[in-house]
Design a protein around this motif. Structure first.
Motif, PDB file in Angstrom:
ATOM      1  N   ILE A  12       0.862  -1.173   0.000  1.00 25.33           N
ATOM      2  CA  ILE A  12       0.000   0.000   0.000  1.00 25.33           C
ATOM      3  C   ILE A  12       0.901   1.226   0.000  1.00 25.33           C
ATOM      4  CG2 ILE A  12      -1.652   1.338   1.384  1.00 25.33           C
ATOM      5  CD1 ILE A  12      -2.850  -1.298   2.338  1.00 25.33           C
ATOM      6  N   VAL A  14       2.264   4.650   0.795  1.00 25.13           N
ATOM      7  CA  VAL A  14       2.102   5.561   1.929  1.00 25.13           C
ATOM      8  C   VAL A  14       2.697   6.921   1.564  1.00 25.13           C
ATOM      9  CG1 VAL A  14       2.703   6.016   4.332  1.00 25.13           C
ATOM     10  CG2 VAL A  14       2.123   3.676   3.615  1.00 25.13           C
ATOM     11  N   THR A  15       1.866   7.947   1.612  1.00 20.62           N
ATOM     12  CA  THR A  15       2.331   9.319   1.391  1.00 20.62           C
ATOM     13  C   THR A  15       2.961   9.811   2.696  1.00 20.62           C
ATOM     14  OG1 THR A  15       0.538   9.718  -0.182  1.00 20.62           O
ATOM     15  CG2 THR A  15       1.585  11.666   0.770  1.00 20.62           C
ATOM     16  N   GLU A 197       1.037  10.655   7.854  1.00 20.66           N
ATOM     17  CA  GLU A 197       1.103   9.724   6.727  1.00 20.66           C
ATOM     18  C   GLU A 197      -0.305   9.475   6.202  1.00 20.66           C
ATOM     19  OE1 GLU A 197       4.955   6.899   7.775  1.00 20.66           O
ATOM     20  OE2 GLU A 197       2.948   6.192   8.255  1.00 20.66           O
ATOM     21  N   GLN A 198      -0.411   9.321   4.901  1.00 16.43           N
ATOM     22  CA  GLN A 198      -1.721   9.049   4.294  1.00 16.43           C
ATOM     23  C   GLN A 198      -1.622   7.849   3.365  1.00 16.43           C
ATOM     24  OE1 GLN A 198      -3.809  12.851   2.845  1.00 16.43           O
ATOM     25  NE2 GLN A 198      -1.676  13.443   2.874  1.00 16.43           N
ATOM     26  N   TRP A 199      -2.723   7.137   3.242  1.00 14.52           N
ATOM     27  CA  TRP A 199      -2.828   6.016   2.303  1.00 14.52           C
ATOM     28  C   TRP A 199      -4.310   5.755   2.064  1.00 14.52           C
ATOM     29  CZ3 TRP A 199      -0.999   5.357   7.376  1.00 14.52           C
ATOM     30  CH2 TRP A 199      -1.910   4.766   8.249  1.00 14.52           C
ATOM     31  N   ILE A 200      -4.611   4.919   1.081  1.00 16.57           N
ATOM     32  CA  ILE A 200      -5.991   4.520   0.816  1.00 16.57           C
ATOM     33  C   ILE A 200      -6.112   3.028   1.128  1.00 16.57           C
ATOM     34  CG2 ILE A 200      -7.843   4.317  -0.905  1.00 16.57           C
ATOM     35  CD1 ILE A 200      -7.135   7.233  -0.403  1.00 16.57           C
TER      36      ILE A 200
ATOM     37  N   THR B  15     -12.458   8.257  -2.320  1.00 12.45           N
ATOM     38  CA  THR B  15     -12.876   6.850  -2.274  1.00 12.45           C
ATOM     39  C   THR B  15     -14.112   6.770  -1.373  1.00 12.45           C
ATOM     40  OG1 THR B  15     -10.585   6.129  -2.522  1.00 12.45           O
ATOM     41  CG2 THR B  15     -12.131   4.513  -1.630  1.00 12.45           C
ATOM     42  N   ASP B 117      -5.598  -6.307   5.411  1.00 12.19           N
ATOM     43  CA  ASP B 117      -4.791  -5.101   5.689  1.00 12.19           C
ATOM     44  C   ASP B 117      -5.311  -4.356   6.911  1.00 12.19           C
ATOM     45  OD1 ASP B 117      -3.389  -5.750   3.373  1.00 12.19           O
ATOM     46  OD2 ASP B 117      -4.556  -4.392   2.114  1.00 12.19           O
ATOM     47  N   PHE B 120      -3.985  -1.100   8.286  1.00  7.40           N
ATOM     48  CA  PHE B 120      -4.114   0.087   7.432  1.00  7.40           C
ATOM     49  C   PHE B 120      -5.515   0.698   7.471  1.00  7.40           C
ATOM     50  CE2 PHE B 120      -0.185  -1.570   5.822  1.00  7.40           C
ATOM     51  CZ  PHE B 120       0.505  -0.466   5.345  1.00  7.40           C
ATOM     52  N   PRO B 122      -8.231   3.132   7.950  1.00  3.05           N
ATOM     53  CA  PRO B 122      -7.992   4.574   8.136  1.00  3.05           C
ATOM     54  C   PRO B 122      -8.579   5.113   9.434  1.00  3.05           C
ATOM     55  CG  PRO B 122      -9.665   4.210   6.451  1.00  3.05           C
ATOM     56  CD  PRO B 122      -9.142   2.846   6.833  1.00  3.05           C
ATOM     57  N   ARG B 123      -8.000   6.219   9.911  1.00  2.00           N
ATOM     58  CA  ARG B 123      -8.583   6.961  11.027  1.00  2.00           C
ATOM     59  C   ARG B 123     -10.048   7.231  10.729  1.00  2.00           C
ATOM     60  NH1 ARG B 123      -3.554   9.278  10.574  1.00  2.00           N
ATOM     61  NH2 ARG B 123      -2.362   9.427  12.515  1.00  2.00           N
ATOM     62  N   ARG B 171       3.934  -1.531  10.424  1.00  2.00           N
ATOM     63  CA  ARG B 171       2.660  -1.466   9.685  1.00  2.00           C
ATOM     64  C   ARG B 171       1.865  -2.780   9.761  1.00  2.00           C
ATOM     65  NH1 ARG B 171       2.963   3.403   7.673  1.00  2.00           N
ATOM     66  NH2 ARG B 171       4.881   4.213   6.772  1.00  2.00           N
ATOM     67  N   GLN B 198     -12.221   8.280   1.874  1.00  2.00           N
ATOM     68  CA  GLN B 198     -10.766   8.444   1.939  1.00  2.00           C
ATOM     69  C   GLN B 198     -10.295   9.257   0.738  1.00  2.00           C
ATOM     70  OE1 GLN B 198      -8.603   4.559   3.108  1.00  2.00           O
ATOM     71  NE2 GLN B 198     -10.512   3.836   2.225  1.00  2.00           N
ATOM     72  N   TRP B 199      -9.209   9.999   0.940  1.00  9.00           N
ATOM     73  CA  TRP B 199      -8.548  10.751  -0.126  1.00  9.00           C
ATOM     74  C   TRP B 199      -7.130  11.023   0.331  1.00  9.00           C
ATOM     75  CZ3 TRP B 199     -12.593  12.900   2.807  1.00  9.00           C
ATOM     76  CH2 TRP B 199     -12.191  13.807   3.773  1.00  9.00           C
ATOM     77  N   ILE B 200      -6.317  11.502  -0.589  1.00 10.15           N
ATOM     78  CA  ILE B 200      -4.955  11.922  -0.254  1.00 10.15           C
ATOM     79  C   ILE B 200      -4.873  13.437  -0.439  1.00 10.15           C
ATOM     80  CG2 ILE B 200      -2.483  11.701  -0.804  1.00 10.15           C
ATOM     81  CD1 ILE B 200      -3.599   9.082   0.202  1.00 10.15           C
TER      82      ILE B 200
END
Lengths: 203, 203
Positions: A12, A14-15, A197-200, B15, B117, B120, B122-123, B171, B198-200
């Motif tokens: 995945i 990771v930004t 950090e960001q990810w989808i 997303t 995953d 991973f 998301p928050r 991770r 979700q987005w970046i």
């Protein structure tokens, strides 16, 4: 075959963490039970938000924004403060064909400038102010009819504005935040941002 | 030229919300001040977490995980509970070349399976349990030397494991969460997940 210990995590992207800065244009707090807020020189914050404000507290009653909870059930309060950007408000005004939208009309507690795509700052972003106050972004704010009605009221009741507001302000309505470290925030001062950090998650 | 009101938001791909389900393998709570946790039939939660647990509370003292705060300064507690997945623990064990890593060794309060995953998520992800308990994911957990030392201790002191743990578990160490709605969680039951939009943010 690659050594599994060299690639332990799922694939995945990771930004990385980003750091930015911005500028506080104004701060404001609720005036009794009005929707709008009134400008102040300084906002003094505790861990529960703005003392005495109806949005203060570690918990808040569930509302229509979180329809998966029973209405009024106490839940963690992610909405101690509302923060908007002047750039996003200018886009809302353009979408509505009006000259301006003031942050106080929307009940904002803080208006900032200098942060692109402010309403998209991810959850977990921290804002650091000179006093030592730190805010944690908890999510995008949703436009609502009540804020739209307030905009309409300030413009002398232009018909239909309240109904058009939700579409015009979608994803431009700023973020909600909680107080990670108490302190004060003043109009005119600068602040720093730490974007995590960001990810989808694709699941 | 496109009508601006038809495209009011910045050009950021969002997303959509996703809904999934998973299974609780076990629940556990701290045993006095030990790093590890001990398995229970049921975890009873309030808005502050596990009553009496050292991770309970609306606030917690800042530690090395948040180096931008003064050490021990009270901050919002994002770490009431630690949740891991059996799938991620199996990858950690593989990375370390050992047979298994038990959730209790890492001080986990909940171990789940069936969510890909998991670390991973998301928050802002919400986990809904049959009792009505709802947890809010606040972020990825970081591996630490202390947890690594505990894994090494359970394996009879294989040299170097503690040092290798952080890299092997990166991770894969699950997530931390807070209690959005109180209730109880039991080993063996199912749960639902709501993954937020979700987005970046590119900034």
């Amino acid at each position: 075959m690659p050594d599994p210990s060299s690639n332990p995590a799922p694939d995945i992207a990771v930004t990385p963490v980003m750091k930015r800065s911005g500028h506080v244009v104004m701060v404001a707090a609720a005036v009794e039970n009005a929707v709008g807020t009134g400008r102040l020189a300084e906002l003094v914050l505790t861990h529960e938000g703005i003392p005495g404000d109806r949005h203060a507290g570690f918990l808040r009653p569930a509302d229509v924004r979180v329809p998966w909870f029973e209405r009024h059930a106490p839940i963690q309060n992610e909405r101690q403060l509302s923060i908007v950007s002047m750039e996003d408000l200018a886009v809302i005004a353009g979408n509505l064909g009006i000259e301006r939208v003031e942050p106080e009309w929307l009940g904002a507690n803080i208006a900032v400038e200098g942060v692109p795509d402010f309403s998209f700052l991810p959850r977990g972003t921290r804002l650091f102010f000179p006093s030592g106050a730190v805010l944690a972004v908890m999510g995008q704010n949703d436009p609502c009819r009540i804020a739209g009605a307030e905009v309409e009221r300030h413009l002398g009741g232009q018909g239909g504005l309240a109904l058009r507001f939700a579409a015009a302000a979608k994803r431009l309505r700023g973020v909600v935040a909680i107080v990670d470290r108490p302190g004060s925030i003043r109009g005119g001062e600068g602040f720093k941002l730490r974007i995590p950090e960001q990810w989808i998650w694709q699941g």
